[in-house]
Write an enzyme that holds these catalytic residues in place. Sequence first.
Site, short mmCIF file in Angstrom:
data_model
loop_
_atom_site.label_atom_id
_atom_site.label_comp_id
_atom_site.label_asym_id
_atom_site.label_seq_id
_atom_site.Cartn_x
_atom_site.Cartn_y
_atom_site.Cartn_z
N TYR A 23 5.92 -8.65 8.51
CA TYR A 23 5.61 -7.22 8.64
C TYR A 23 5.84 -6.76 10.08
CZ TYR A 23 2.94 -7.75 4.27
OH TYR A 23 2.55 -8.02 2.98
N ASP A 80 0.83 -1.21 0.00
CA ASP A 80 0.00 0.00 0.00
C ASP A 80 0.87 1.26 0.00
OD1 ASP A 80 -2.37 -1.43 0.07
OD2 ASP A 80 -2.53 -1.37 2.25
N ARG A 125 -4.13 -4.60 7.48
CA ARG A 125 -5.19 -3.63 7.82
C ARG A 125 -6.41 -4.34 8.40
NH1 ARG A 125 -7.00 -0.66 2.93
NH2 ARG A 125 -5.85 -2.13 1.64
N ASP A 135 -6.94 1.99 7.83
CA ASP A 135 -5.62 2.60 8.06
C ASP A 135 -5.79 4.11 8.01
OD1 ASP A 135 -5.89 3.21 5.36
OD2 ASP A 135 -4.13 2.10 4.70
#
Length: 230
Positions: free
Chosen positions: A79, A51, A185, A93
């Site tokens: 992540y 993203d 997310r 987000d």
Amino acid sequence: MTAEDFQAGQVLLIDKPLTWTSFQAVNKLRWEIRQAFNIKKIKVGHAGTLDPLATGLLIICTGKMTKQINTFQGQDKEYTGTFVLGGTTPSYDLESEIDQRFPTEHISEELIHSTTKQFTGEIDQYPPVFSALKKDGKRLYEYARAGEAVEIASRKVSISTFEITKIEGLNIEFRVICSKGTYIRSLAHDFGKALNSGAHLSVLRRTKIGDYDVKNGVSPEDFIQSLSLE
């Protein structure tokens, strides 16, 4: 490296900056490679979208290595990032504003740590409505931005590691190792719900894809500079 090297196929580890789209990174590197070596046409593609509000490892393949993109995409990803408790956003987000507030007084550090167990192993996850997935030929975010309701099917994803690395007020730092197709997310949103509150993702960084580590990656600027030294 030479033009022939890039056409034969290279795997480039790029540390994607904040606000860049993955598409922009690919386009920029393709253009710079073509300019540096006066190549009319070369295949360049990325092995898994990040993203715009995420940073970190983007694997970019050139030439014949683009045939390996599906292999890279299928590998587990790692992540790190931050969830913010107490509020949700439509995009899950910071792409959109907080739309709902929730109580957080009941949330203890012990509850935060124990709740991670609900999200390890194989889980059902709904992708965010603000995502690039397609339904009936349109991307989900197109429906979302037009204010159109759309039914999204859940899908099975696998999370092998979900650990809380730091708790600072309502900011929860984490590390996750997960399968292809996992939306961090959505994990933030679902984690907030599981705490009988709300949460959204404020920071996201992809640190690994399979055995490839962002520590070995370079910024687009450094890669472009290396081309001028060839």
